[in-house]
Design a protein around this motif. Structure first.
Motif, PDB file in Angstrom:
ATOM      1  N   THR A  71       0.853  -1.186   0.000  1.00 34.25           N
ATOM      2  CA  THR A  71       0.000   0.000   0.000  1.00 34.25           C
ATOM      3  C   THR A  71       0.887   1.233   0.000  1.00 34.25           C
ATOM      4  O   THR A  71       1.969   1.229   0.601  1.00 34.25           O
ATOM      5  CB  THR A  71      -0.967   0.030   1.205  1.00 34.25           C
ATOM      6  OG1 THR A  71      -1.828   1.159   1.079  1.00 34.25           O
ATOM      7  CG2 THR A  71      -0.242   0.057   2.528  1.00 34.25           C
ATOM      8  N   SER A 121      -3.328   2.099   3.437  1.00 33.80           N
ATOM      9  CA  SER A 121      -4.183   0.900   3.413  1.00 33.80           C
ATOM     10  C   SER A 121      -5.493   1.071   2.671  1.00 33.80           C
ATOM     11  O   SER A 121      -6.288   0.136   2.625  1.00 33.80           O
ATOM     12  CB  SER A 121      -4.468   0.368   4.825  1.00 33.80           C
ATOM     13  OG  SER A 121      -3.279  -0.069   5.420  1.00 33.80           O
ATOM     14  N   TRP A 172      -4.623  -1.782  -1.703  1.00 29.63           N
ATOM     15  CA  TRP A 172      -3.506  -2.729  -1.675  1.00 29.63           C
ATOM     16  C   TRP A 172      -3.312  -3.229  -3.097  1.00 29.63           C
ATOM     17  O   TRP A 172      -4.261  -3.676  -3.738  1.00 29.63           O
ATOM     18  CB  TRP A 172      -3.798  -3.887  -0.717  1.00 29.63           C
ATOM     19  CG  TRP A 172      -3.686  -3.466   0.714  1.00 29.63           C
ATOM     20  CD1 TRP A 172      -4.661  -2.885   1.467  1.00 29.63           C
ATOM     21  CD2 TRP A 172      -2.540  -3.550   1.545  1.00 29.63           C
ATOM     22  NE1 TRP A 172      -4.184  -2.609   2.722  1.00 29.63           N
ATOM     23  CE2 TRP A 172      -2.891  -3.015   2.799  1.00 29.63           C
ATOM     24  CE3 TRP A 172      -1.241  -4.039   1.358  1.00 29.63           C
ATOM     25  CZ2 TRP A 172      -1.985  -2.955   3.862  1.00 29.63           C
ATOM     26  CZ3 TRP A 172      -0.359  -3.988   2.418  1.00 29.63           C
ATOM     27  CH2 TRP A 172      -0.732  -3.445   3.646  1.00 29.63           C
TER      28      TRP A 172
END
Length: 173
Positions: free
Chosen positions: A149, A153, A156
């Protein structure tokens, strides 16, 4: 499940209701600990009497967790990655659309969409960058998976298998 422990000297043991069952892992930062298994549980040990909060996010079973700090946490289960920036008040599903990218590489049949993925290890370098490894399964088998990432996050991305299989040692991952 119940957890028993002593708080301070000459005090009777306290009992906490650990409603997150089948705990698979835990991780923490400072006085906060997150437990995962059948659900997610956050415990705050900052006072004499710990506070237990239950997060039953979509009734999932989780197998991996990384706590960057008390607020930024990433959790994975079977074919899902979730994250929070506020200590678990709001959980978000990470975008894993790049996992379905078709890679053309000898010995790696990725012309089909994946059926599932499992993350075995997550590491966050800071509050923006992170990496994880695991396996991905499609109709023809199970393969190594490396993801990363670059946006905390939210997304991904899958590393092209050519990167780690071209050395001839990709199977060792």
């Amino acid at each position: 499940d119940e957890i028993s422990f002593n708080i301070g000297l000459n005090r009777p043991p306290n009992i906490l209701d650990a409603s997150c069952s089948n705990i698979t892992k835990c991780d923490g930062s400072n006085h906060i600990i997150y437990f995962i298994g059948n659900g997610i549980e956050k415990m705050d040990f900052s006072s004499d009497v710990p506070i237990s909060l239950r997060y039953d996010y979509q009734n999932n079973t989780y197998n991996n967790i990384f706590v960057y700090d008390a607020n930024y946490v990433v959790v994975s289960g079977l074919s899902n990655i979730i994250y929070t920036y506020d200590g678990g008040e709001n959980w978000n599903n990470a975008d894993t659309q790049s996992f379905s990218i078709n890679y053309d590489y000898h010995g790696f049949n990725s012309n089909e969409s994946y059926t599932s993925f499992t993350i075995k290890s997550i590491y966050l370098y800071d509050n923006v960058y992170g990496i994880a490894i695991g396996t991905i399964t499609d109709a023809s088998g199970k393969y190594n998976l490396i993801i990363y990432t670059r946006d905390g996050s939210k997304t991904w991305n899958r590393v092209n298998p050519k990167v780690f299989y071209s050395s001839g040692l990709g199977h060792l991952l």
